[in-house]
Scaffold this active site. Structure first.
Site, PDB file in Angstrom:
ATOM      1  N   SER A   1       0.583  -1.380   0.623  1.00  0.00           N
ATOM      2  CA  SER A   1       0.028  -0.067  -0.335  1.00  0.00           C
ATOM      3  C   SER A   1       1.165   1.424   0.006  1.00  0.00           C
ATOM      4  CB  SER A   1      -0.758   0.353   1.174  1.00  0.00           C
ATOM      5  OG  SER A   1      -1.436   1.235   0.804  1.00  0.00           O
TER       6      SER A   1
ATOM      7  N   TYR B   1      -2.669   0.377  10.274  1.00  0.00           N
ATOM      8  CA  TYR B   1      -2.971  -0.482   8.488  1.00  0.00           C
ATOM      9  C   TYR B   1      -1.605  -0.255   8.016  1.00  0.00           C
ATOM     10  CZ  TYR B   1      -4.412  -0.269   4.175  1.00  0.00           C
ATOM     11  OH  TYR B   1      -4.506  -0.844   2.506  1.00  0.00           O
TER      12      TYR B   1
HETATM   13  C1  GCO Z   1      -6.891   5.077   3.549  1.00  0.00           C
HETATM   14  C2  GCO Z   1      -6.859   4.522   2.506  1.00  0.00           C
HETATM   15  C3  GCO Z   1      -5.226   3.063   2.352  1.00  0.00           C
HETATM   16  C4  GCO Z   1      -5.557   2.419   0.504  1.00  0.00           C
HETATM   17  C5  GCO Z   1      -4.653   2.398  -0.067  1.00  0.00           C
HETATM   18  C6  GCO Z   1      -3.314   2.746  -0.189  1.00  0.00           C
HETATM   19  O1  GCO Z   1      -7.804   5.373   4.807  1.00  0.00           O
HETATM   20  O2  GCO Z   1      -5.980   5.863   3.370  1.00  0.00           O
HETATM   21  O3  GCO Z   1      -8.022   3.498   2.341  1.00  0.00           O
HETATM   22  O4  GCO Z   1      -5.113   2.757   2.851  1.00  0.00           O
HETATM   23  O5  GCO Z   1      -6.499   2.579   0.567  1.00  0.00           O
HETATM   24  O6  GCO Z   1      -4.031   1.328   0.598  1.00  0.00           O
HETATM   25  O7  GCO Z   1      -2.036   2.668  -1.069  1.00  0.00           O
END
Ligand code: GCO
Length: 265
Positions: free
Chosen positions: A147, A160
């Site tokens: 990501s 995340y």
């Molecule tokens: C967020 C998004 C990101 C994208 C992706 C970007 O909340 O910033 O959901 O996480 O999904 O991962 O690369």
């Protein structure tokens, strides 16, 4: 005689979280390049069946396996079933992922752990067990879906980012340990795509929506998940037989630039 380096005919590709969004788009690409698809889903058998029917409607040979990628016993059981019922897994795409948007000082430990478990631990569990066959067969491809958060922080997505940052390094370490077996492990880093996951922050008038359009040199969201198919086919095919431990960012240029003021063209 010209060899099509991107031909996946005769290959079996397992895609986790392949029932929708980016996973589905990449799976379609691999199927259109000739691969037999094995689609993993975890939420519902109906959703999985609908997805498998969708691939079949495109003329792609596909089957579905409903299991929890964070549960090692289920992973071992289903990989054995897949290799018996469909064939040896040649390509593994670790795409299944979740996100919880909460400021870190307010985030429950259980939520933090849940994100790490799906987004970082499950690629490890899946790869640990799929790679055993690949090592015996002296060939294989593993693709971890990273990501922007593998490189950048963003408020509210700390768990995340920790997971996706960790996944980038896990990808490099898998390459370090498994490349000698002719197994290529790489990552794909999607930028901001129009998916269900980004829907809450991609609303007209939502400050983040305009921010991304301004922050991305391509001046748009990744509209068509098909934009990821090229990287997925490349990292699954002979064309990447000497590519290892890399993350291919498909982001419209976000990571290439510091960005620009909103009033600058
Ligand atoms: C967020 C998004 C990101 C994208 C992706 C970007 O909340 O910033 O959901 O996480 O999904 O991962 O690369």
């Amino acid at each position: 005689m010209s060899i099509n380096l991107f031909d996946l005919t005769g290959k079996v590709a397992l895609i986790t979280g392949g029932t929708h969004g980016l996973g589905q788009a990449m799976a379609e690409g691999l199927g259109n390049a000739g691969a037999t698809l094995v689609i993993n889903g975890a939420s519902s058998q109906d959703k999985l069946n609908t997805a498998v029917e969708h691939y079949k409607s495109l003329g792609i040979n596909a089957s579905g396996y409903l299991f929890d990628v964070t549960d090692e016993a289920q992973v071992i059981k289903n990989i054995a079933a897949i290799e018996k019922e469909v064939g040896n897994i040649d390509i593994l795409v670790n795409n299944a992922g979740i996100i919880k948007r909460t400021p870190l000082e307010e985030m429950e430990v259980a939520d933090f752990e849940a994100v790490i478990k799906v987004d970082l631990v499950s690629p490890f569990i899946m790869s640990k067990h799929v790679v055993k066959g690949m090592i015996k067969r002296k060939e294989g491809k593993i693709i971890n879906i990273c990501s922007m958060m593998s490189e950048l922080g963003r408020s509210t997505v700390g768990a995340y980012a920790a997971a996706k940052g960790g996944l980038k390094m896990l990808t490099q370490n898998m390459a370090t340990e498994w490349a000698k077996h002719n197994i290529q492990t790489n990552g794909i880093g999607p930028g901001y795509f129009a998916t269900t996951q980004t829907a809450p922050i991609r609303v007209d008038g939502h400050p983040f929506n305009d921010f991304i359009i301004n922050r991305t040199p391509a001046a748009r969201w990744g509209g068509d998940p098909k934009d990821l198919q090229g990287a997925a086919i490349f990292l699954s095919s002979k064309a990447s037989d000497f590519v290892n431990g890399q993350v291919v960012y498909v982001d419209g240029g976000i990571l290439a630039t510091i960005g620009k003021p909103s009033n600058e063209d």
